[in-house]
Motif scaffolding. Structure first.
Motif, PDB file in Angstrom:
ATOM      1  N   TRP A  74      38.821  35.296  40.395  1.00 34.75           N
ATOM      2  CA  TRP A  74      37.559  34.572  40.238  1.00 34.75           C
ATOM      3  C   TRP A  74      37.659  33.532  39.121  1.00 34.75           C
ATOM      4  O   TRP A  74      37.172  32.400  39.264  1.00 34.75           O
ATOM      5  CB  TRP A  74      36.434  35.557  39.967  1.00 34.75           C
ATOM      6  CG  TRP A  74      35.121  34.921  39.656  1.00 34.75           C
ATOM      7  CD1 TRP A  74      34.393  35.041  38.520  1.00 34.75           C
ATOM      8  CD2 TRP A  74      34.351  34.057  40.506  1.00 34.75           C
ATOM      9  NE1 TRP A  74      33.233  34.315  38.589  1.00 34.75           N
ATOM     10  CE2 TRP A  74      33.186  33.703  39.804  1.00 34.75           C
ATOM     11  CE3 TRP A  74      34.550  33.557  41.784  1.00 34.75           C
ATOM     12  CZ2 TRP A  74      32.215  32.866  40.339  1.00 34.75           C
ATOM     13  CZ3 TRP A  74      33.587  32.714  42.328  1.00 34.75           C
ATOM     14  CH2 TRP A  74      32.438  32.384  41.607  1.00 34.75           C
ATOM     15  N   VAL A  75      38.314  33.868  38.012  1.00 34.82           N
ATOM     16  CA  VAL A  75      38.515  32.905  36.928  1.00 34.82           C
ATOM     17  C   VAL A  75      39.380  31.743  37.403  1.00 34.82           C
ATOM     18  O   VAL A  75      39.107  30.572  37.092  1.00 34.82           O
ATOM     19  CB  VAL A  75      39.142  33.595  35.700  1.00 34.82           C
ATOM     20  CG1 VAL A  75      39.488  32.574  34.624  1.00 34.82           C
ATOM     21  CG2 VAL A  75      38.193  34.641  35.131  1.00 34.82           C
ATOM     22  N   GLN A  78      37.251  29.459  39.511  1.00 40.82           N
ATOM     23  CA  GLN A  78      36.333  28.678  38.685  1.00 40.82           C
ATOM     24  C   GLN A  78      37.039  27.508  38.026  1.00 40.82           C
ATOM     25  O   GLN A  78      36.537  26.372  38.038  1.00 40.82           O
ATOM     26  CB  GLN A  78      35.698  29.578  37.625  1.00 40.82           C
ATOM     27  CG  GLN A  78      34.642  30.532  38.153  1.00 40.82           C
ATOM     28  CD  GLN A  78      34.046  31.373  37.037  1.00 40.82           C
ATOM     29  OE1 GLN A  78      34.762  32.036  36.286  1.00 40.82           O
ATOM     30  NE2 GLN A  78      32.737  31.353  36.918  1.00 40.82           N
ATOM     31  N   PHE A  81      37.780  24.872  40.692  1.00 38.71           N
ATOM     32  CA  PHE A  81      36.599  24.155  41.176  1.00 38.71           C
ATOM     33  C   PHE A  81      36.104  23.148  40.139  1.00 38.71           C
ATOM     34  O   PHE A  81      35.872  21.967  40.466  1.00 38.71           O
ATOM     35  CB  PHE A  81      35.492  25.155  41.508  1.00 38.71           C
ATOM     36  CG  PHE A  81      34.181  24.505  41.863  1.00 38.71           C
ATOM     37  CD1 PHE A  81      34.002  23.942  43.121  1.00 38.71           C
ATOM     38  CD2 PHE A  81      33.146  24.440  40.949  1.00 38.71           C
ATOM     39  CE1 PHE A  81      32.805  23.328  43.450  1.00 38.71           C
ATOM     40  CE2 PHE A  81      31.949  23.833  41.270  1.00 38.71           C
ATOM     41  CZ  PHE A  81      31.772  23.265  42.523  1.00 38.71           C
ATOM     42  N   TYR A  82      35.936  23.582  38.902  1.00 41.16           N
ATOM     43  CA  TYR A  82      35.414  22.674  37.872  1.00 41.16           C
ATOM     44  C   TYR A  82      36.367  21.505  37.623  1.00 41.16           C
ATOM     45  O   TYR A  82      35.933  20.348  37.522  1.00 41.16           O
ATOM     46  CB  TYR A  82      35.170  23.439  36.575  1.00 41.16           C
ATOM     47  CG  TYR A  82      34.042  24.440  36.656  1.00 41.16           C
ATOM     48  CD1 TYR A  82      32.850  24.122  37.302  1.00 41.16           C
ATOM     49  CD2 TYR A  82      34.163  25.710  36.097  1.00 41.16           C
ATOM     50  CE1 TYR A  82      31.815  25.030  37.393  1.00 41.16           C
ATOM     51  CE2 TYR A  82      33.139  26.632  36.179  1.00 41.16           C
ATOM     52  CZ  TYR A  82      31.964  26.296  36.820  1.00 41.16           C
ATOM     53  OH  TYR A  82      30.953  27.203  36.914  1.00 41.16           O
ATOM     54  N   VAL A 164      39.049  23.752  30.869  1.00 44.85           N
ATOM     55  CA  VAL A 164      38.458  22.853  31.863  1.00 44.85           C
ATOM     56  C   VAL A 164      38.636  21.401  31.448  1.00 44.85           C
ATOM     57  O   VAL A 164      38.964  20.530  32.272  1.00 44.85           O
ATOM     58  CB  VAL A 164      36.971  23.195  32.063  1.00 44.85           C
ATOM     59  CG1 VAL A 164      36.283  22.145  32.930  1.00 44.85           C
ATOM     60  CG2 VAL A 164      36.820  24.561  32.708  1.00 44.85           C
ATOM     61  N   GLU A 242      43.134  34.444  33.618  1.00 40.76           N
ATOM     62  CA  GLU A 242      43.298  34.019  35.011  1.00 40.76           C
ATOM     63  C   GLU A 242      44.360  34.890  35.664  1.00 40.76           C
ATOM     64  O   GLU A 242      44.882  35.824  35.060  1.00 40.76           O
ATOM     65  CB  GLU A 242      43.630  32.528  35.090  1.00 40.76           C
ATOM     66  CG  GLU A 242      44.779  32.068  34.235  1.00 40.76           C
ATOM     67  CD  GLU A 242      46.107  32.311  34.888  1.00 40.76           C
ATOM     68  OE1 GLU A 242      46.200  32.110  36.100  1.00 40.76           O
ATOM     69  OE2 GLU A 242      47.055  32.693  34.191  1.00 40.76           O
TER      70      GLU A 242
END
Length: 330
Positions: A74-75, A78, A81-82, A164, A242
């Motif tokens: 999930w990390v 994320q 996606f970002y 990010v 991650e």
């Protein structure tokens, strides 16, 4: 014996029929040898996966769907996606800055792309992770003047935020060149026609340029997103949980290196396959203007095959009746 037929004087004898030709199909022996060698290699590899005890498939089954690994996946999603969304937004802006006629915008965009493509992504991640050592506080105020509001760098950005930012800035440099290449591929005559019709510049870009440029952008952009998904493993240097980092933590405790690496490999293969499927359907959507009869999708092929099998089964189960002669019995 039948009587001999005399040929009239002066008549030509018809030519004899040629002997039938023997058609010999082309034999590609090298292809068959290569195919057989490939099958042997694949069979040996699969046999090794099934019989080699070092793979420890019981350990793989115990961890592949564990809560720790699922949280790490999930990390990873994320971060992907970002960084993808923000990177392509910033990259699109940089691409049009490079295509601008303003020399200042061109120079700023070119310099940004040059710098961020020159620095390895792992160096950028470590730099943003240690931003507080360079700037202890970040604030808002008058340029070269007083600061009205400031905040501590660590509390504002954080570890995930630094990851990010690093991935986004790195991705934007490559996305800018991808978008610029797609825009350049569009015929400039269409923009001239749109300008002659009085269509505003922004509407030209949104309704004419980008829909056509997407056909050239998507294949390379898909590769970049897949590369970014795998590149998120580099944030292990920032101790972010991650997928790759979490696998390292687990096999550092129990010593099961091979099966835990296999867990990470399996998840990366699954996620990459899902992204590839999404890329296929997005490319198919933007190809509607050029290919009016696109080939059927795998789902459509499966449905067509199911209908064919049902039709054949229904015909096989139908009782066979002999038709009566229409003329009666003589």
């Amino acid at each position: 014996m039948p009587p001999a037929v005399e040929t009239p004087r002066g008549a030509q004898t018809p030519p004899a029929a040629p002997d039938p030709l023997t058609v010999v199909p082309t034999r590609h022996y090298a292809r068959w040898v290569a195919a057989a060698a490939a099958i042997v290699v694949v069979a040996q590899f699969l046999h090794g996966l099934a019989t080699n005890p070092v793979w420890e498939w019981d350990v793989f089954r115990a961890y592949v769907l564990s809560e720790t690994i699922l949280q790490a996946v999930w990390v990873t999603l994320q971060l992907t996606f970002y960084a993808t969304a923000l990177g392509f937004v910033l990259g699109t802006v940089l691409a049009f800055m490079r295509l601008s006629r303003n020399p200042v915008l061109q120079t700023v965009a070119w310099t940004y792309i040059w710098i961020f493509r020159s620095i390895p992504v792992i160096v950028q991640l470590v730099f943003w992770f240690n931003l507080s050592a360079l700037y202890e506080r970040l604030g808002v105020g008058i340029p070269f003047g007083p600061v009205f509001w400031s905040v501590d760098s660590d509390s504002l950005i954080g570890t995930i935020g630094a990851a990010v930012i690093g991935l986004t800035l790195h991705q934007a440099a490559y996305a800018a060149e991808i978008v610029r290449g797609g825009v350049i591929a569009v015929d400039q005559g269409q923009l001239e026609a749109a300008a002659a019709l009085g269509i505003p510049r922004l509407r030209q870009i949104r309704r004419i340029v980008l829909p056509q440029a997407m056909r050239a952008i998507l294949p390379t952009a898909g590769n970049e997103v897949i590369g970014l998904l795998k590149g998120t493993s580099l944030v292990y240097v920032m101790a972010i949980g991650e997928l790759f980092y979490q696998v390292q933590v687990v096999y550092g405790r129990n010593g099961r290196v091979i099966p835990l690496l296999l867990v990470a490999t399996a998840w990366y293969v699954v996620l990459t396959s899902l992204l590839s499927i999404g890329q296929y359907y997005v490319e198919r959507h933007f190809a509607r203007g050029t290919d009016r009869t696109p080939p059927p999708t795998p789902v459509e092929r499966a449905r067509r095959l199911a209908r064919t099998l049902r039709t054949r089964a229904a015909q096989r189960d139908r009782p066979f009746t002999v038709p009566e002669p229409s003329g009666g019995v003589r």
